[in-house]
Design a protein around this motif. Structure first.
Motif, PDB file in Angstrom:
ATOM      1  N   ALA A  81      58.877  24.161 -24.641  1.00 11.24           N
ATOM      2  CA  ALA A  81      60.170  24.392 -25.286  1.00 11.24           C
ATOM      3  C   ALA A  81      60.302  23.602 -26.583  1.00 11.24           C
ATOM      4  O   ALA A  81      60.924  24.062 -27.545  1.00 11.24           O
ATOM      5  N   ARG A  82      59.722  22.426 -26.619  1.00 11.82           N
ATOM      6  CA  ARG A  82      59.844  21.547 -27.788  1.00 11.82           C
ATOM      7  C   ARG A  82      58.856  21.906 -28.895  1.00 11.82           C
ATOM      8  O   ARG A  82      59.119  21.648 -30.077  1.00 11.82           O
ATOM      9  N   ARG A  83      57.751  22.536 -28.543  1.00 10.80           N
ATOM     10  CA  ARG A  83      56.676  22.752 -29.510  1.00 10.80           C
ATOM     11  C   ARG A  83      57.083  23.581 -30.731  1.00 10.80           C
ATOM     12  O   ARG A  83      56.708  23.222 -31.864  1.00 10.80           O
ATOM     13  N   ALA A 159      46.332  22.245 -34.956  1.00 12.32           N
ATOM     14  CA  ALA A 159      46.090  22.090 -33.515  1.00 12.32           C
ATOM     15  C   ALA A 159      47.279  22.590 -32.703  1.00 12.32           C
ATOM     16  O   ALA A 159      47.117  23.257 -31.677  1.00 12.32           O
ATOM     17  N   MET A 160      48.484  22.280 -33.176  1.00 17.72           N
ATOM     18  CA  MET A 160      49.684  22.684 -32.446  1.00 17.72           C
ATOM     19  C   MET A 160      49.875  24.196 -32.485  1.00 17.72           C
ATOM     20  O   MET A 160      50.277  24.811 -31.491  1.00 17.72           O
ATOM     21  N   GLN A 161      49.582  24.806 -33.616  1.00 13.43           N
ATOM     22  CA  GLN A 161      49.703  26.264 -33.721  1.00 13.43           C
ATOM     23  C   GLN A 161      48.675  26.964 -32.834  1.00 13.43           C
ATOM     24  O   GLN A 161      48.973  28.006 -32.235  1.00 13.43           O
ATOM     25  N   THR A 162      47.493  26.386 -32.739  1.00 12.59           N
ATOM     26  CA  THR A 162      46.469  26.953 -31.852  1.00 12.59           C
ATOM     27  C   THR A 162      46.914  26.866 -30.396  1.00 12.59           C
ATOM     28  O   THR A 162      46.772  27.824 -29.630  1.00 12.59           O
ATOM     29  N   ASP A 163      47.461  25.712 -30.014  1.00 13.77           N
ATOM     30  CA  ASP A 163      47.958  25.549 -28.643  1.00 13.77           C
ATOM     31  C   ASP A 163      49.098  26.515 -28.354  1.00 13.77           C
ATOM     32  O   ASP A 163      49.193  27.076 -27.255  1.00 13.77           O
ATOM     33  N   GLN A 164      49.967  26.703 -29.344  1.00 14.99           N
ATOM     34  CA  GLN A 164      51.097  27.613 -29.162  1.00 14.99           C
ATOM     35  C   GLN A 164      50.608  29.049 -28.965  1.00 14.99           C
ATOM     36  O   GLN A 164      51.118  29.779 -28.109  1.00 14.99           O
ATOM     37  N   ASP A 166      47.628  29.999 -27.849  1.00 16.60           N
ATOM     38  CA  ASP A 166      46.851  30.130 -26.610  1.00 16.60           C
ATOM     39  C   ASP A 166      47.658  29.772 -25.362  1.00 16.60           C
ATOM     40  O   ASP A 166      47.166  29.948 -24.241  1.00 16.60           O
ATOM     41  N   GLY A 167      48.866  29.239 -25.548  1.00 10.49           N
ATOM     42  CA  GLY A 167      49.662  28.818 -24.397  1.00 10.49           C
ATOM     43  C   GLY A 167      49.110  27.571 -23.733  1.00 10.49           C
ATOM     44  O   GLY A 167      49.370  27.316 -22.555  1.00 10.49           O
ATOM     45  N   HIS A 168      48.366  26.784 -24.493  1.00 14.00           N
ATOM     46  CA  HIS A 168      47.724  25.583 -23.946  1.00 14.00           C
ATOM     47  C   HIS A 168      48.678  24.390 -24.024  1.00 14.00           C
ATOM     48  O   HIS A 168      49.397  24.222 -25.005  1.00 14.00           O
ATOM     49  N   VAL A 169      48.685  23.580 -22.989  1.00 14.73           N
ATOM     50  CA  VAL A 169      49.541  22.394 -22.938  1.00 14.73           C
ATOM     51  C   VAL A 169      48.675  21.159 -22.751  1.00 14.73           C
ATOM     52  O   VAL A 169      47.789  21.132 -21.892  1.00 14.73           O
ATOM     53  N   ARG A 170      48.945  20.133 -23.556  1.00 14.16           N
ATOM     54  CA  ARG A 170      48.219  18.864 -23.452  1.00 14.16           C
ATOM     55  C   ARG A 170      49.147  17.807 -22.866  1.00 14.16           C
ATOM     56  O   ARG A 170      50.263  17.627 -23.340  1.00 14.16           O
ATOM     57  N   LEU A 171      48.669  17.131 -21.850  1.00 17.80           N
ATOM     58  CA  LEU A 171      49.451  16.082 -21.200  1.00 17.80           C
ATOM     59  C   LEU A 171      48.614  14.816 -21.108  1.00 17.80           C
ATOM     60  O   LEU A 171      47.465  14.860 -20.658  1.00 17.80           O
ATOM     61  N   CYS A 172      49.187  13.706 -21.542  1.00 20.17           N
ATOM     62  CA  CYS A 172      48.504  12.418 -21.426  1.00 20.17           C
ATOM     63  C   CYS A 172      49.227  11.607 -20.358  1.00 20.17           C
ATOM     64  O   CYS A 172      50.332  11.107 -20.588  1.00 20.17           O
ATOM     65  N   PHE A 173      48.639  11.496 -19.191  1.00 21.17           N
ATOM     66  CA  PHE A 173      49.246  10.737 -18.100  1.00 21.17           C
ATOM     67  C   PHE A 173      48.997   9.246 -18.339  1.00 21.17           C
ATOM     68  O   PHE A 173      47.860   8.786 -18.314  1.00 21.17           O
TER      69      PHE A 173
END
Length: 442
Positions: A81-83, A159-164, A166-173
């Protein structure tokens, strides 16, 4: 006003060594399952299949799996939602950086001419060779840094446009900040890599979410609470099957009291009851209704905190628009408040400072929360609604490129949405109406 809203309250319980060990073990398992589930979700496997696998593999209950899944899906949905907003903000920053670079380049071209001059106000002073060389050096250095910054922004955007796409989400735990601190251990207060790794693992395994439901006992079958004779709460935490051998099936935490919202939590617990009902086929049955209570156990530098989220009914409306209004103008370092009479004339103006730069997140929340309570108290006393602008500071923050350092720091630390949310929350509890207006039509 809305009929009800979900509020979260927190407290810091007194725990013995056994209780702390149990929570630590639970959090370690919770963190491991959460990270594994996130990785497994990237394979697009069926959630039902993953659930069956995880219950057996990690020794957790179905409700515990659901809590991990819901918490993880919330993080993923938040990022998605934020991207789009972040992409728009990056695009604006890139445009601003490009304009700044162009101005610096024009300045350099002027300085490199033999007749280079320095204009200050209405006077024009021809630069000496020494002054011109110094000015060229400073401008060239600034240009280099701005170009580096532009490249970083463009790389992030790509990078963000590519993720958007592809629907890819990056999470740093464990947080990106702590992750990157390993690359400069001394500057971040670490003697060696092992010290950093201990903090990293502790941060990744520092919380447990217990999902509640209105049809469960006390709103949460995995952590039902009972009100003791002295008014405190006793939590009965269901441990994962994998932790039973060392810590038992259930861990009780007694003497829990919340400084704020304790009465709301007790009321939510009291709403749980069994009633007669009908099944879809018309057969008689008994079902439980009430209010869901979800718990989150979080470990920080001081120990463990307990957060409880529950639904709170709205207070009776105590304001009227025909009495006037209290207008709030949200600025980066203060709130400008105008008290209007019933004719729309300004009767009084005042300023409430909200300096959050250099403050921790908790300190910033406290500053903003105190300001919101003060405004709502004035509204409740006068019977006037609060009027706020429906603002979006994303555009302002996008203009940080090339802005003065003081202004850039101030805007960067400012949280407009948090101010509005705090005012709405305080108003909800006090029965004060909040009216949002478009700043273009004020």
């Amino acid at each position: 006003m809305q009929s009800g809203a979900t509020f979260s309250y927190q407290t810091r319980p007194q725990l013995d060594a056994g209780q702390e060990a149990a929570l630590t073990a639970y959090a370690a398992l919770y963190g491991r399952v959460e990270r594994s589930l996130f990785a497994a979700m990237q394979t697009k496997a069926s959630m039902n299949d993953l659930k069956r696998q995880f219950l057996l593999k990690y020794g957790i209950t179905a409700r515990q799996f659901n809590a991990i899944r819901v918490g993880l899906e919330g993080k993923i949905d938040s990022i998605k939602a934020r991207r789009p907003e972040l992409i728009g903000e990056l695009q604006s920053r890139i445009k601003k950086a490009q304009k700044t670079i162009q101005k610096i380049q024009e300045r350099l071209e002027t300085l490199r001419k033999p007749e280079a001059a320095f204009k200050k106000g209405k006077t024009v002073k021809t630069l000496s060779p020494e002054d011109r060389a110094l000015a060229i050096s400073k401008a060239a250095f600034k240009l280099h840094q701005k170009k580096r910054r532009l490249h970083i922004l463009q790389t992030k955007l790509a990078a963000m446009q590519t993720d958007q796409k592809d629907g890819h989400v990056r999470l740093c735990f464990g947080s990106k900040k702590l992750f990157h601190s390993q690359f400069d251990l001394e500057a971040n207060g670490y003697a060696d890599k092992s010290a950093w790794k201990a903090d990293w693992q502790a941060e990744r395994n520092s919380q447990v979410f217990i999902l509640g439901s209105q049809d469960e006992t006390a709103g949460n079958q995995s952590c039902p609470a009972v009100v003791a004779a002295d008014g405190t709460l006793t939590l009965d935490l269901r441990m994962p099957n994998a932790c039973e051998a060392d810590h038992g099936k259930r861990v009780q935490i007694a003497g829990v009291r919340f400084a704020y919202g304790h009465d709301k939590i007790v009321a939510a617990l009291a709403s749980s009851q069994r009633i007669a009902a009908k099944t879809k086929k018309g057969a008689d049955t008994i079902k439980r209704i009430g209010s869901a209570l979800s718990y989150r156990f979080v470990r920080d530098a001081k120990g463990w905190r307990i957060f409880v989220s529950c639904s709170v009914p709205a207070a009776a409306l105590s304001t009227r628009q025909d009495l006037g209004a209290i207008g709030v103008d949200i600025n980066a370092n203060h709130l400008a408040v105008s008290i209007l009479d019933r004719f729309g004339n300004a009767a009084k103006h005042l300023r409430i400072d909200t300096h959050t730069y250099g403050k921790s997140s908790d300190q910033a929340k406290a500053i903003i929360g105190d300001a919101a309570v003060k405004i709502v108290a004035m509204a409740a006393t006068s019977g006037k609604p609060v009027v706020v602008e429906n603002l979006n500071f994303a555009k302002k923050k996008a203009e940080l490129e090339g802005a003065r350092r003081a202004m850039a720091r101030m805007l960067s630390s400012f949280a407009c949405n948090q101010v509005i949310a705090s005012i709405k929350a305080a108003a909800f509890r006090a029965g004060v109406q909040v009216i949002e207006v478009n700043p273009a039509y004020r």
